[in-house]
Design a protein around this motif. Sequence first.
Motif, short mmCIF file in Angstrom:
data_model
loop_
_atom_site.label_atom_id
_atom_site.label_comp_id
_atom_site.label_asym_id
_atom_site.label_seq_id
_atom_site.Cartn_x
_atom_site.Cartn_y
_atom_site.Cartn_z
N ASP A 414 28.23 -24.43 -28.40
CA ASP A 414 29.32 -24.39 -29.39
C ASP A 414 29.44 -25.68 -30.18
O ASP A 414 30.37 -25.83 -30.99
CB ASP A 414 30.64 -24.06 -28.71
CG ASP A 414 31.01 -25.08 -27.62
OD1 ASP A 414 30.24 -26.03 -27.40
OD2 ASP A 414 32.08 -24.91 -26.99
N ASN A 415 28.55 -26.62 -29.98
CA ASN A 415 28.56 -27.86 -30.75
C ASN A 415 28.08 -27.59 -32.18
O ASN A 415 27.04 -26.94 -32.37
CB ASN A 415 27.66 -28.90 -30.08
CG ASN A 415 27.84 -30.30 -30.64
OD1 ASN A 415 27.85 -30.50 -31.85
ND2 ASN A 415 27.97 -31.27 -29.76
N PRO A 416 28.79 -28.07 -33.19
CA PRO A 416 28.37 -27.81 -34.58
C PRO A 416 26.97 -28.31 -34.92
O PRO A 416 26.39 -27.87 -35.91
CB PRO A 416 29.43 -28.56 -35.40
CG PRO A 416 30.63 -28.64 -34.51
CD PRO A 416 30.09 -28.77 -33.12
N VAL A 417 26.42 -29.21 -34.10
CA VAL A 417 25.09 -29.72 -34.40
C VAL A 417 24.04 -28.61 -34.42
O VAL A 417 23.04 -28.71 -35.13
CB VAL A 417 24.70 -30.82 -33.37
CG1 VAL A 417 24.43 -30.21 -32.00
CG2 VAL A 417 23.48 -31.61 -33.84
N TRP A 418 24.30 -27.51 -33.68
CA TRP A 418 23.34 -26.41 -33.67
C TRP A 418 23.34 -25.63 -34.99
O TRP A 418 22.33 -25.00 -35.33
CB TRP A 418 23.66 -25.46 -32.51
CG TRP A 418 23.21 -25.95 -31.17
CD1 TRP A 418 23.98 -26.41 -30.16
CD2 TRP A 418 21.85 -26.01 -30.70
NE1 TRP A 418 23.20 -26.77 -29.08
CE2 TRP A 418 21.90 -26.52 -29.38
CE3 TRP A 418 20.62 -25.67 -31.25
CZ2 TRP A 418 20.74 -26.72 -28.62
CZ3 TRP A 418 19.47 -25.86 -30.49
CH2 TRP A 418 19.53 -26.37 -29.20
N SER A 653 25.32 -23.23 -19.33
CA SER A 653 25.60 -23.37 -20.76
C SER A 653 25.42 -22.01 -21.42
O SER A 653 24.32 -21.46 -21.46
CB SER A 653 24.63 -24.40 -21.38
OG SER A 653 24.89 -24.56 -22.75
N ARG A 654 26.50 -21.48 -21.94
CA ARG A 654 26.48 -20.13 -22.48
C ARG A 654 26.66 -20.12 -23.99
O ARG A 654 27.34 -20.99 -24.55
CB ARG A 654 27.59 -19.29 -21.86
CG ARG A 654 27.54 -19.24 -20.35
CD ARG A 654 28.61 -18.36 -19.80
NE ARG A 654 28.56 -18.35 -18.34
CZ ARG A 654 29.28 -17.55 -17.59
NH1 ARG A 654 30.11 -16.72 -18.15
NH2 ARG A 654 29.19 -17.59 -16.28
N VAL A 655 26.08 -19.12 -24.61
CA VAL A 655 26.31 -18.91 -26.04
C VAL A 655 27.69 -18.28 -26.20
O VAL A 655 28.01 -17.29 -25.53
CB VAL A 655 25.23 -18.00 -26.63
CG1 VAL A 655 25.50 -17.75 -28.11
CG2 VAL A 655 23.85 -18.60 -26.42
N PRO A 656 28.56 -18.82 -27.05
CA PRO A 656 29.91 -18.24 -27.22
C PRO A 656 29.84 -16.78 -27.63
O PRO A 656 28.98 -16.38 -28.43
CB PRO A 656 30.53 -19.11 -28.32
CG PRO A 656 29.76 -20.39 -28.28
CD PRO A 656 28.37 -20.02 -27.87
N PRO A 657 30.72 -15.94 -27.10
CA PRO A 657 30.73 -14.51 -27.47
C PRO A 657 30.87 -14.33 -28.98
O PRO A 657 31.70 -14.96 -29.63
CB PRO A 657 31.95 -13.96 -26.72
CG PRO A 657 32.18 -14.92 -25.59
CD PRO A 657 31.77 -16.26 -26.11
N GLY A 658 30.04 -13.49 -29.53
CA GLY A 658 30.10 -13.21 -30.96
C GLY A 658 29.40 -14.24 -31.83
O GLY A 658 29.29 -14.05 -33.05
N SER A 659 28.90 -15.33 -31.25
CA SER A 659 28.24 -16.36 -32.05
C SER A 659 26.83 -15.92 -32.43
O SER A 659 26.14 -15.25 -31.67
CB SER A 659 28.18 -17.67 -31.25
OG SER A 659 27.39 -18.63 -31.93
N GLN A 660 26.42 -16.33 -33.62
CA GLN A 660 25.08 -16.04 -34.11
C GLN A 660 24.16 -17.25 -33.99
O GLN A 660 23.07 -17.27 -34.55
CB GLN A 660 25.14 -15.60 -35.59
CG GLN A 660 25.96 -14.35 -35.83
CD GLN A 660 25.39 -13.14 -35.09
OE1 GLN A 660 24.19 -12.87 -35.17
NE2 GLN A 660 26.25 -12.42 -34.38
#
Length: 678
Positions: A414-418, A653-660
Amino acid sequence: MTAELVRGQNHPLPQARLEIRVSAGKPIVAGATLSDEQGTVHGVEWVAHPGSPTLPGLEVSKQAAADHRLACDLDALPESVHRVSVLLALPSGGSGPLRFGSVAAPFVAVTGLDGSEVASYTITGLDAESAVVALELYRRQGAWKVRAVGQGYAGGLAELLADQGLPEARQLAGSINDAVAQGLARSVAAPPPRTSEGDRSRHAATPALGQNQGGATPQGAPGHVSPQHGHPGGPGHTASGTPGHATPQGGHPGGPGQPDPSAVTQPAGAGGPVDYSHPGRQAAAPPPPPPTAPPAQPGQPAQPVAGDATGWSMEERLYNQVWGMFEDLARATAAYRSAVDFAESRMEQELDKVLSDPRSRIGGQGDAAREAARAKHSQLIDRAREALDRDLAQLTAEAEVVEPALPPAFARWDNPVWHGYRVPMEIPMALRLGDLHLPESAGLSIPMLVRLPLERGLWIDSGRSGSFDGSIADSDDLRRLGMDTAVAIAARLLAVYPAGEYTLHVIDPAGSGASSLAPLVQAGVLNGPPAAGAAGVTDVLARLTQRVDLVQMAIRGGAADSLPPDLDTAEQLLIVNDFPHGFDDRAVTRLRYLADEGPAVGVHLMLVADREDATAYGPLLDPLWRSLLRLTPTPDDHLADPWVGHAWTYDPSRVPPGSQVLQHVLTQVAAARRSWNR
């Protein structure tokens, strides 16, 4: 006011010129080691002992004595030194005691030059040990502190020095004992008071270190952890049948995986600035200075700054800073727990004393004594919690500035750097596998980083083994979460390597991981479609085993140019879903071979399996289980730090739900791979 420390507790040092006074009641040897930010002693030139009592900023006694006075000038220490460990040992040979359990508990005090006591520590709990790290002075965010350590070693000085990463530990221990036996001069005199014109300048007589003297860097780092169910045994804890064990290198009481320290190439005694160079990098320019924190208000701690640790680059400084936060949280929690145990023990003793006296069992006198004991207990607990909360507040403030500054390899999903991700040109130092936290600090998480390339495979445990998430009752859901975790880690590995330098294989015998694997398959980042059935398992394992054999033979024969031109020289990762289903004995043997021999030649494993299912195969899989680092798809407290053995809760470390973000990253990786293959 003097601080009476307990094991693990720290205290700020108000001045740079200090004395360390030791009282033991029996003749003992006193010495000190200088170490870098990771606690590693790089050579005999970093050890002050009776045969060589003087180092820049440090002077120790020249013989065994019941009382010692060690002189230390923190401002005169070389820039590369971040820790000064005070060592005590019983002289070998002769008719004296051979273990600390047979002598009075040693007392150590840090004082100013005027004799005012800053902190003291009575080293209790020793038994068969003949050497001990009494305390350490360490630098943190530009300030120096003292920490009570009390780590004993039954193997004596040789074991102690080896634990701090010194290759010549046994030889140096022998020379120290020889120097003591020769009975050199008495202990050092007190240093003269500092004058305004006579401040000692920072010497450049830095111990000479070649680029290879830093030692090999083990796996791990703030997250380099040992299995929780091991037994104390010095630097690494061992656990029978528990994956996740990694032996720390050069630790102090244990030292987890450390980052590669910058190597000092300046010869001993030479003047001029210290030249830093990273062992694994080449550079034409010296490293830029680390950022400095804004000045703190009087009486307030310094404001944290991202990247204020040492290192060649910002990435390395952030890595070292996260490592320091991990250690500080472990030590602060250890001090709190030790204080709580002390308060409980003291209250029990006082209550037992009241009950043992018949006169105080009845009447107001007994009630008053019991109430006083409980009040004192509460007071001690409150003081300990106050100190812990102060440390947690400082670490939380540091985490709030460090987390946003992390590069993609170290950052959460969820870090904006991605969102601004681009395929890198260089391999990073480490990879984030998740987060770690303790029960006393649930709101503060430390990134779990492992060094790259991976030195051990991963076992993603898809069973129920102690999972905190009781809402997940379906084993199919756990298996799906396990595969989701594996895909997220694999995507990170693909993302942080340059194009064409990482190849991903998948074995999914029954096709049960199709939904989790969909992002990798749709993006086209796999080496081929997931292998299914017994034939697919055999084909993938045969190709990877052959690759390991060919590269090993080429390396051993010094003929790397003779490798087949079509051999994929990139790092290889094999993901196996639902292991050991679909594996016969031959396939299991090949997998164990890849786990043992693969990492050294760039072949790595990631198994998604339920440990309970694997037990049906008997002891055949135990070596494989123990050789891999166990992770879980839900929070679990199966990991332990190598200093005091705290049970750390690992959170993947999980990908936030709904994130692309995962699709965005994999799209970039796939495009870079296509361009590279043209």
